[in-house]
Design a protein around this motif. Structure first.
Motif, PDB file in Angstrom:
ATOM      1  N   ARG A  30       0.504  -1.195  -0.151  1.00 32.95           N
ATOM      2  CA  ARG A  30       0.044  -0.043  -0.353  1.00 32.95           C
ATOM      3  C   ARG A  30       0.597   0.977   0.249  1.00 32.95           C
ATOM      4  NH1 ARG A  30      -5.137   1.779   3.774  1.00 32.95           N
ATOM      5  NH2 ARG A  30      -5.150   3.930   2.627  1.00 32.95           N
ATOM      6  N   ARG A  31       0.917   2.451  -1.099  1.00 37.20           N
ATOM      7  CA  ARG A  31       1.696   3.504  -0.784  1.00 37.20           C
ATOM      8  C   ARG A  31       0.614   4.166   0.086  1.00 37.20           C
ATOM      9  NH1 ARG A  31       6.329   3.047  -2.316  1.00 37.20           N
ATOM     10  NH2 ARG A  31       6.583   0.992  -4.632  1.00 37.20           N
ATOM     11  N   TRP A  32       0.879   5.728   0.555  1.00 37.81           N
ATOM     12  CA  TRP A  32       0.440   6.571   1.526  1.00 37.81           C
ATOM     13  C   TRP A  32       0.751   7.521   1.409  1.00 37.81           C
ATOM     14  CZ3 TRP A  32      -2.325   4.356   5.308  1.00 37.81           C
ATOM     15  CH2 TRP A  32      -2.624   3.643   5.943  1.00 37.81           C
ATOM     16  N   THR A  33       0.124   8.544   1.194  1.00 39.66           N
ATOM     17  CA  THR A  33       0.011   9.601   0.548  1.00 39.66           C
ATOM     18  C   THR A  33       0.632  11.100   1.700  1.00 39.66           C
ATOM     19  OG1 THR A  33      -1.690  10.598   1.717  1.00 39.66           O
ATOM     20  CG2 THR A  33      -2.488  10.461  -0.457  1.00 39.66           C
ATOM     21  N   ALA A  34       1.373  11.873   2.046  1.00 42.33           N
ATOM     22  CA  ALA A  34       2.009  12.251   2.312  1.00 42.33           C
ATOM     23  C   ALA A  34       1.115  13.033   3.518  1.00 42.33           C
ATOM     24  CB  ALA A  34       2.535  13.427   1.693  1.00 42.33           C
ATOM     25  N   ASP A  35       0.049  13.819   3.456  1.00 43.55           N
ATOM     26  CA  ASP A  35      -1.155  13.743   3.990  1.00 43.55           C
ATOM     27  C   ASP A  35      -1.444  12.750   4.912  1.00 43.55           C
ATOM     28  OD1 ASP A  35      -0.969  16.555   2.922  1.00 43.55           O
ATOM     29  OD2 ASP A  35      -2.926  15.991   1.584  1.00 43.55           O
ATOM     30  N   ASP A  36      -1.680  11.179   4.599  1.00 46.36           N
ATOM     31  CA  ASP A  36      -2.326  10.481   5.440  1.00 46.36           C
ATOM     32  C   ASP A  36      -1.098   9.554   6.331  1.00 46.36           C
ATOM     33  OD1 ASP A  36      -5.046   9.769   3.981  1.00 46.36           O
ATOM     34  OD2 ASP A  36      -4.091   8.761   2.354  1.00 46.36           O
ATOM     35  N   ARG A  37       0.292   9.959   5.480  1.00 43.50           N
ATOM     36  CA  ARG A  37       1.026   9.324   7.200  1.00 43.50           C
ATOM     37  C   ARG A  37       1.193  10.812   8.160  1.00 43.50           C
ATOM     38  NH1 ARG A  37       6.877   7.610   3.867  1.00 43.50           N
ATOM     39  NH2 ARG A  37       5.982   5.530   2.822  1.00 43.50           N
TER      40      ARG A  37
END
Length: 92
Positions: free
Chosen positions: A4-11
């Motif tokens: 899964r790839r997490w966006t910078a905002d999600d992180r």
């Protein structure tokens, strides 16, 4: 199934949850389908990145106002640019 790839905002949002008072990293990780190790890695990376970013503080510019008993001087010509004084007040 791929990673899964997490966006910078999600992180950032997830990391913010781990910094809340009383937050338990393993519980936050479970809630988002992560391992605690992954969150600790993100925290370490964020801490390292914040050390390389220059820190800025807001500057507050105030104008001193002459007391009402003193008339404000009138100027016949504009002020010339010259030396200025900057006063820093550090609280804390």
């Amino acid at each position: 199934m791929g990673r899964r790839r997490w966006t910078a905002d999600d992180r950032a949002r997830i990391l913010e949850e781990t910094l809340a008072p009383g937050a338990v990293v393993s519980a936050v990780a479970r809630r988002h389908g992560l391992t605690p190790q992954q969150l600790f890695t993100w925290r370490r990376e964020a801490r390292k990145a914040s050390e390389t970013i220059p820190a800025f503080v807001p500057a507050v510019v105030t104008q001193e106002i002459a007391p009402a008993s003193e008339p404000s001087p009138t100027r016949s010509r504009p002020l010339a640019c010259g030396p200025a004084e900057v006063v820093l007040s550090i609280l804390g």
